[in-house]
Design an enzyme around this catalytic site. Structure first.
Site, mmCIF file in Angstrom:
data_model
loop_
_atom_site.group_PDB
_atom_site.id
_atom_site.type_symbol
_atom_site.label_atom_id
_atom_site.label_comp_id
_atom_site.label_asym_id
_atom_site.label_seq_id
_atom_site.Cartn_x
_atom_site.Cartn_y
_atom_site.Cartn_z
ATOM 1 N N CYS A 39 -2.141 -3.283 1.873
ATOM 2 C CA CYS A 39 -2.399 -2.922 0.487
ATOM 3 C C CYS A 39 -1.081 -2.775 -0.283
ATOM 4 O O CYS A 39 -0.186 -3.605 -0.172
ATOM 5 C CB CYS A 39 -3.236 -1.644 0.459
ATOM 6 S SG CYS A 39 -3.973 -1.240 -1.138
ATOM 7 N N SER A 40 -0.920 -1.701 -1.039
ATOM 8 C CA SER A 40 0.279 -1.535 -1.854
ATOM 9 C C SER A 40 1.497 -1.104 -1.050
ATOM 10 O O SER A 40 2.559 -0.859 -1.624
ATOM 11 C CB SER A 40 0.012 -0.519 -2.976
ATOM 12 O OG SER A 40 -0.354 0.740 -2.441
#
Length: 334
Positions: free
Chosen positions: A121-122
């Site tokens: 993800c981030s």
């Protein structure tokens, strides 16, 4: 996190970075995959066990962290304590929106000592901030792809992929894509049989191809505001084998072809041709995965006309032909 085992050979150390605001599923998804793989690699009597993974979690100073959902997680220790890991995994979460410089520095210091760098993800934003994605292809959650590209122009952002491998660096899209990436790494390390055992235990597919889009065509495109255009979008989805030329779709929307093409792109963010192409590809993939229909039959049902036209579409978007795709991803029940 794992009980110690003896006589297992050289296990791969996986260090998972924790911080306030981390997404709990970005942590637990890959951890469950690696832990399950370690147990699955323990063969039966008379069969040598394959070395699995030894997992460790760490925050910057070893203190407990609070996840984005409010859970408190107690790490195994401090980030820079202990031996260098084989795999350094950086999850995502709200805490990456303004990552503490000290955490970025610690990841930058650890990275050269790790054989493999992974983000979920981030978490890619942390790797990028540390300069570890410079000159590499990478992906992240769709919400952060523009930010990654804007803040780090030296990173080649592949926004339409669920995970990307570039050398020893692997990055994935949001949440469940971290499980896909972890399964791919297990398959690479321990073999397909172990990865399949873990996937069955977690009730997920063995793995989706890394170049699978983060969204379906319907989600990737915006929903048109005007009712006639929304009806056309629905018609395309329900009738992929029909005549979906601009002229035919314009007639259904009661617009001229030129006006229809402009209005469709303005309201959905993509051209009619690209939207149709993605819908047909998704439909073909589902038929190859879930039915025993032949390639020629699938190509006709999805509007390609010929198997060769479908093959070109698969190679262009997925990097593999329909037959190979079916071999890898067909469900066992069909």
């Amino acid at each position: 996190m794992n009980p110690q085992r003896t006589g297992r050979g050289q296990e791969k150390d996986v260090l998972v970075v924790l911080f306030d605001g981390v997404q709990s599923l970005d942590v637990t998804g890959p951890v469950e995959v690696f832990t399950g793989a370690t147990y699955a690699a323990e063969a039966g009597p008379g069969v040598p066990a394959r070395p699995g993974y030894r997992l460790r979690t760490a925050s910057l100073d070893g203190a407990p962290v609070r996840t984005s959902s409010g859970l408190t997680v107690v790490p195994d220790g401090a980030l820079l304590d202990g031996l260098a890991p084989h795999t350094l995994l950086v999850p995502g979460g709200d805490g990456t929106r303004a990552t503490p410089p000290a955490l970025v520095d610690a990841v930058r210091e650890l990275a050269p000592r790790a054989e493999r760098l992974v983000s979920v993800c981030s978490g890619a934003l942390v790797l990028a901030e540390a300069g570890l994605l410079d000159g590499r292809r990478a992906t992240t959650h769709w919400m952060f792809c523009d930010k990654l590209a804007r803040d780090h122009p030296e990173v080649r952002v592949d926004a339409d992929r669920i995970y990307v491998r570039d050398g020893h660096v692997a990055t994935s899209a949001g949440v469940t894509a971290g499980i896909d990436l972890a399964l791919a790494l297990v398959e690479e390390d321990l073999g397909r049989d172990v990865a399949l055992t873990v996937a069955r235990h977690l009730v997920v597919f063995l793995r989706r191809p890394g170049n699978q889009a983060q969204f379906s065509a319907q989600l990737a495109a915006q929903t048109a505001q005007r009712e006639p255009l929304r009806e056309v979008q629905q018609w395309i989805t329900e009738h992929p084998g029909s005549d979906l030329s601009v002229e035919a779709l314009a007639e259904r929307a009661r617009l001229s072809p030129r006006h229809f093409a402009r209005a469709f792109q303005a309201e959905t963010g993509t051209t009619p041709g690209r939207y149709v192409e993605r819908v047909r590809l998704e439909h073909a993939r589902r038929l190859l995965e879930d039915t025993a229909d032949g390639v020629e039959e699938v190509s006709r049902a999805c509007g390609y006309g010929t198997p060769e036209a479908m093959r070109r579409a698969f190679v262009r978007h997925l990097g593999t032909g329909p037959s190979e795709y079916r071999r890898r991803f067909r469900t066992t029940t069909c």
